[in-house]
Scaffold this active site. Structure first.
Site, short mmCIF file in Angstrom:
data_model
loop_
_atom_site.label_atom_id
_atom_site.label_comp_id
_atom_site.label_asym_id
_atom_site.label_seq_id
_atom_site.Cartn_x
_atom_site.Cartn_y
_atom_site.Cartn_z
N SER A 102 45.72 12.35 -48.86
CA SER A 102 45.52 12.81 -50.23
C SER A 102 45.16 11.66 -51.17
CB SER A 102 46.77 13.55 -50.70
OG SER A 102 46.57 14.20 -51.92
N ASP A 245 42.03 18.33 -53.39
CA ASP A 245 42.88 19.49 -53.67
C ASP A 245 43.54 19.39 -55.04
OD1 ASP A 245 44.78 17.55 -53.15
OD2 ASP A 245 45.91 18.74 -51.69
#
Length: 446
Positions: A102, A245
Site C-alpha cells: 500500500s 485504494d
C-alpha cells in the site's frame, strides 16, 4: 483460533525478512490453495501486484505455492487493489491475491487475500489459513498440478469498469486534473480513465522503476501534487497511494483534503438523492468529531469501527450500508466496489464538480474539523510499550485532562512497529501538551 502472521491488512513486512520472504509466500499460497480447494474440481486464483521490485519474487513464489495444490493461476500484473477484488468476481475465481504494501516504502511488501465474492477475508478465514501453514499441506497429484497464465488486458478491464461508475450523461471536458499515481499500480490506468472521460490530465509520479513507489509522492506525500496544481492552475488534484485504494484530494488552491471531508461530501449528496443506505456512514475511530457533528445535523448516523478498511467493510455488510471509509482516504462504496477505490471515489468528487459547477475548494469544505493531531512513535519489534505502567499512567492522565473537551486514541499500527498517538480538542495547546507527555512515555519504554 488466533492469528500472528496476518495484520489488519494481510501479511506485511520488510522484503526478504520474515514474514515477507519467498519461502513464507510459497507456504502461505499452498495453505490458501488447500483452504479454497476443497474438492477435485478445477479452481482458479488471480494475482495482482503493485510496482515494487520485490513483486516479481513474491509473484513467482505465490504461483509455485498455488499451483502445487492444483490451483490454476491467472497473473494480472500491476493493477490497483480494487481491480483484484473486481476481477476475482468477474473471472469467477476462488481467491484473489494482491501483492502490495500500500502506502509503505518500496523495501516493504505485503500479501492481501480476497474471497470469491471479491471481499477481503475475515479474521477467522485468515486464522484457518495460518493454521494450515503449521502442518503438512497435501499437494496435488503430478497430473493435477495447476497451470499459470498471464492476463494481458487486466488493466483495460478495470478501466472500463471504473468508467461505468461515472454518470453516463456527464463528461470531464474542460476540467484540468493533476493525478499523482505514487509511481504505483495505477500509473497507467488512472491517467487513461480521466483522459477517456474528457479531462485535461496532468500526471505526476507515473514512471515507476521498482524502487520509487510512494517516494515523496502519493497520498502520504501530496506536496508535489499540490505544487503542480498551483503551477498549472489545475482545477483539482488527485493523490493515490501505491495500490490506488485510497485518495487524498488537492483543491485548486493547493489545499489538502482528507478522507473525512471526501466522505462527508459523498454522504451529503447521497443523503439528498436518497441513495445512502440506512442513512448511515461507516468510518473508524480515527475520523474527526467534526464529521460526526455535520452528519448528525443532516440526519445521517455515523457508525465507528476499529482502524482498518476491512473492519469498515464488515460493518457495512452486517448493516446493509453502502458508504464507508477512513480518514486516510480509503473510501468504500459497495454499490461499486468491494474495497476502497481511490479512482471510483475521485470520480464521485469530479461528478459533483461538474453537476454543481462549484470549485473543489468550495465542495470539499463540508464541515469544520475539531483540531486533531496524530504522532507516530516507533518502537523496537517484539516489545509492547502500551503494556508499560508508565505509558498507561500517561494515557490515564491525558484522558483526565481532556475529559469533556476532547478525546484520545492510542493504538498500535497494524502494519508497522509504530504506536499511533491521536487526540482531538478545541484547545490546541492543551492537546499538544497531553500528546507530548504520552509520546515521551512511549519513547522511554519502547
Amino acid at each position: 483460533m488466533t492469528r500472528s502472521l496476518f495484520g489488519t491488512d494481510g501479511v506485511r513486512g520488510r522484503t526478504n525478512a520474515y514474514p515477507m520472504t519467498a519461502e513464507v509466500a510459497m507456504k502461505l499460497a499452498a495453505a490458501a490453495g488447500r483452504y479454497f480447494r476443497r474438492d477435485q474440481q478445477e479452481h482458479r486464483v488471480v494475482i495482482g501486484k503493485d510496482t515494487r521490485l520485490s513483486g516479481y519474487m513474491l509473484e513467482n513464489a505465490l504461483t509455485a505455492g498455488f499451483t502445487s495444490t492444483g490451483m490454476n493461476v491467472f497473473l494480472l500484473g500491476p493493477v490497483p487493489t480494487p481491480a483484484v477484488g473486481f476481477l476475482t468476481r468477474s473471472m469467477r475465481a476462488d481467491v484473489g491475491v494482491m501483492i502490495s504494501a500500500s502506502h509503505n516504502p518500496a523495501e516493504d511488501n505485503g500479501i492481501k487475500f480476497f474471497g470469491p465474492d471479491g471481499f477481503k477475508l475475515s479474521d477467522e478465514a485468515e486464522a484457518e489459513i495460518e493454521a494450515l501453514m503449521q502442518g503438512e499441506v497435501t499437494l496435488a497429484h503430478p497430473q493435477r498440478i495447476g497451470r499459470a497464465k498471464r492476463i494481458d488486458d487486466s488493466g483495460s478491464r478495470y478501466i472500463e469498469y471504473v468508467k461505468t461508475t461515472f454518470p453516463r450523461q456527464l463528461r470531464l471536458d474542460g476540467l484540468r486534473v493533476v493525478v499523482d499515481c505514487a509511481n504505483g499500480a495505477a500509473h497507467r490506468v488512472a491517467p487513461a480513465i480521466l483522459w477517456e472521460l474528457g479531462a485535461d490530465v496532468i500526471p505526476v509520479a507515473n514512471t515507476p522503476n521498482g524502487l520509487n513507489i510512494n517516494e515523496n509522492c502519493g497520498s502520504t506525500h501530496p506536496e508535489a501534487a499540490a505544487a503542480k496544481v498551483r503551477d498549472t492552475r489545475a482545477d483539482v488534484g488527485l493523490c493515490l497511494d501505491g495500490d490506488a485504494d485510497r485518495l487524498i484530494l488537492i483543491d485548486e488552491t493547493g489545499r489538502q483534503v482528507d478522507g473525512d471531508q471526501i466522505m462527508g461530501l459523498i454522504a451529503s449528496r447521497w443523503k439528498a438523492d436518497g441513495r445512502l443506505s440506512g442513512d448511515t456512514l461507516v468510518t473508524t475511530v480515527m475520523s474527526n468529531l467534526g464529521l460526526e457533528r455535520h452528519l448528525n445535523s443532516i440526519g445521517v448516523n455515523m457508525e465507528r469501527t476499529k482502524v482498518g478498511d476491512r473492519y469498515v467493510v464488515e460493518k457495512m455488510r452486517d448493516g446493509g450500508f453502502n458508504l464507508g471509509g477512513e480518514q486516510s482516504g480509503h473510501i468504500v462504496m459497495t454499490d461499486y466496489a468491494t474495497t476502497g477505490d481511490g479512482l471510483v471515489a475521485a470520480l464521485q468528487v469530479l461528478a459533483a464538480m461538474i453537476e454543481t459547477g462549484q470549485s473543489a475548494s468550495k465542495l470539499s469544505r463540508v464541515f469544520k474539523p475539531v483540531p486533531q493531531a496524530l504522532h507516530n512513535v516507533r518502537y523496537k519489534a517484539g516489545s509492547d510499550p502500551l503494556a508499560a505502567d508508565a505509558v498507561q499512567q500517561a494515557i490515564a492522565d491525558g484522558e483526565k485532562t481532556l475529559a469533556g473537551s476532547g478525546r484520545l486514541l492510542i493504538r498500535k499500527s497494524g502494519t508497522e512497529p509504530l504506536i499511533r498517538v491521536m487526540g482531538e480538542s478545541e484547545d490546541r495547546a492543551l492537546l499538544a501538551k497531553v500528546l507530548k507527555s504520552i509520546c515521551d512515555a512511549v519513547e522511554q519504554v519502547g
